[in-house]
Design a protein around this motif. Structure first.
Motif, mmCIF file in Angstrom:
data_model
loop_
_atom_site.group_PDB
_atom_site.id
_atom_site.type_symbol
_atom_site.label_atom_id
_atom_site.label_comp_id
_atom_site.label_asym_id
_atom_site.label_seq_id
_atom_site.Cartn_x
_atom_site.Cartn_y
_atom_site.Cartn_z
ATOM 1 N N VAL A 9 52.112 -8.398 81.952
ATOM 2 C CA VAL A 9 51.572 -9.744 81.822
ATOM 3 C C VAL A 9 50.233 -9.618 81.091
ATOM 4 C CG1 VAL A 9 50.756 -11.772 83.067
ATOM 5 C CG2 VAL A 9 52.758 -10.529 83.897
ATOM 6 N N ALA A 10 50.056 -10.404 80.063
ATOM 7 C CA ALA A 10 48.899 -10.268 79.157
ATOM 8 C C ALA A 10 47.572 -10.231 79.903
ATOM 9 C CB ALA A 10 48.897 -11.406 78.152
ATOM 10 N N THR A 11 46.816 -9.163 79.625
ATOM 11 C CA THR A 11 45.465 -9.047 80.186
ATOM 12 C C THR A 11 44.436 -8.995 79.069
ATOM 13 O OG1 THR A 11 45.516 -6.634 80.163
ATOM 14 C CG2 THR A 11 46.282 -7.723 82.180
ATOM 15 N N GLY A 12 44.919 -8.817 77.841
ATOM 16 C CA GLY A 12 44.009 -8.731 76.713
ATOM 17 C C GLY A 12 43.430 -7.337 76.523
ATOM 18 N N GLU A 13 43.763 -6.403 77.407
ATOM 19 C CA GLU A 13 43.249 -5.031 77.317
ATOM 20 C C GLU A 13 44.341 -4.098 76.814
ATOM 21 O OE1 GLU A 13 41.613 -3.693 81.022
ATOM 22 O OE2 GLU A 13 40.688 -5.623 81.424
ATOM 23 N N PRO A 14 43.962 -3.055 76.070
ATOM 24 C CA PRO A 14 44.960 -2.064 75.676
ATOM 25 C C PRO A 14 45.583 -1.430 76.924
ATOM 26 C CG PRO A 14 42.880 -1.697 74.528
ATOM 27 C CD PRO A 14 42.637 -2.753 75.566
ATOM 28 N N SER A 15 46.818 -1.029 76.806
ATOM 29 C CA SER A 15 47.540 -0.483 77.945
ATOM 30 C C SER A 15 48.365 0.714 77.516
ATOM 31 C CB SER A 15 48.462 -1.573 78.514
ATOM 32 O OG SER A 15 49.444 -1.031 79.338
ATOM 33 N N ILE A 16 48.541 1.676 78.435
ATOM 34 C CA ILE A 16 49.402 2.822 78.122
ATOM 35 C C ILE A 16 50.838 2.370 77.873
ATOM 36 C CG2 ILE A 16 47.993 4.473 79.392
ATOM 37 C CD1 ILE A 16 50.178 4.545 81.553
ATOM 38 N N PHE A 17 51.204 1.191 78.357
ATOM 39 C CA PHE A 17 52.565 0.695 78.183
ATOM 40 C C PHE A 17 52.837 0.240 76.750
ATOM 41 C CE2 PHE A 17 51.624 -0.042 82.738
ATOM 42 C CZ PHE A 17 52.486 0.918 83.236
ATOM 43 N N GLN A 18 51.812 0.258 75.909
ATOM 44 C CA GLN A 18 51.978 -0.043 74.479
ATOM 45 C C GLN A 18 52.162 1.236 73.667
ATOM 46 O OE1 GLN A 18 48.332 -2.140 73.836
ATOM 47 N NE2 GLN A 18 49.088 -4.045 74.741
ATOM 48 N N ASP A 19 51.998 2.395 74.304
ATOM 49 C CA ASP A 19 52.115 3.674 73.605
ATOM 50 C C ASP A 19 53.531 3.884 73.077
ATOM 51 O OD1 ASP A 19 49.484 4.148 74.264
ATOM 52 O OD2 ASP A 19 49.938 5.634 75.824
#
Length: 185
Positions: free
Chosen positions: A141-151
């Motif tokens: 759910v969008a937090t606006g922060e980079p996430s390891i789940f985008q790797d």
């Protein structure tokens, strides 16, 4: 009779990264089933119940084929099946590269000729991280922060495997046979 499927194993490096995904995911979601890292794979075809003889026949047919040369896939970013806030299945997406789709189609054709039911659903290659959501809120759910789940990770595919399923074991999948990608002969 045992149950079998055909799939592609992931590298140790990708396993390590997906373990980190599982740890981070466990901070916000609870799942009934967490995939054992040794079981991370990309499914090509679920065979279901089959005799050893039928699996051996399938293996021989697979070994007779002209497969593509080894190739690379992108694994990731994270994806889900179900509701984004509480996904029933959380996975690492996999790109639909042409060699992967060629292998998938040949595996299906051979299976159908041998009496295995052809998959009716659209093929969505992925690596399952967890399934059977029990609660919590998804980190997707969008937090606006980079996430390891985008790797994303690169996987070199030089073979695929036939696996036997052992539902009562922690590591449920055992490689029965590997089929090497050698390219045109």
């Amino acid at each position: 009779m045992s149950h079998y499927f055909i799939g592609i194993r992931v590298s140790e490096q990708i396993k390590d990264s997906l373990i980190q995904w599982q740890k981070k995911l466990a901070d916000s979601l609870e799942y009934k089933v967490w995939t054992s890292p040794e079981d991370f794979h990309i499914t090509l075809k679920f065979l279901g119940s089959a005799s050893e003889k039928d699996v051996e026949t399938y293996k021989k047919k697979l070994e007779e084929q002209h497969w593509p040369h080894p190739f690379r896939l992108q694994v990731g970013p994270a994806g889900y099946f179900g509701n984004k806030e509480q996904p029933r299945v959380f996975y690492a997406d996999v790109t639909k590269e042409a060699p992967l789709m060629e292998i998938k189609e040949k595996v299906e054709e051979i299976g159908e000729a041998l009496g295995f039911q052809k998959e009716k659903r659209n093929y969505h290659p992925h690596v399952t991280i967890a399934k059977k959501n029990l609660g919590g809120e998804s980190p997707l759910v969008a937090t606006g922060e980079p996430s390891i789940f985008q790797d994303t990770f690169e996987l070199k595919v030089s073979s695929f495997s036939i696996f036997q399923i052992h539902p009562k074991r922690f590591n449920k999948y055992e490689v029965v046979s590997d089929i090497a990608l050698k390219g045109e002969r």
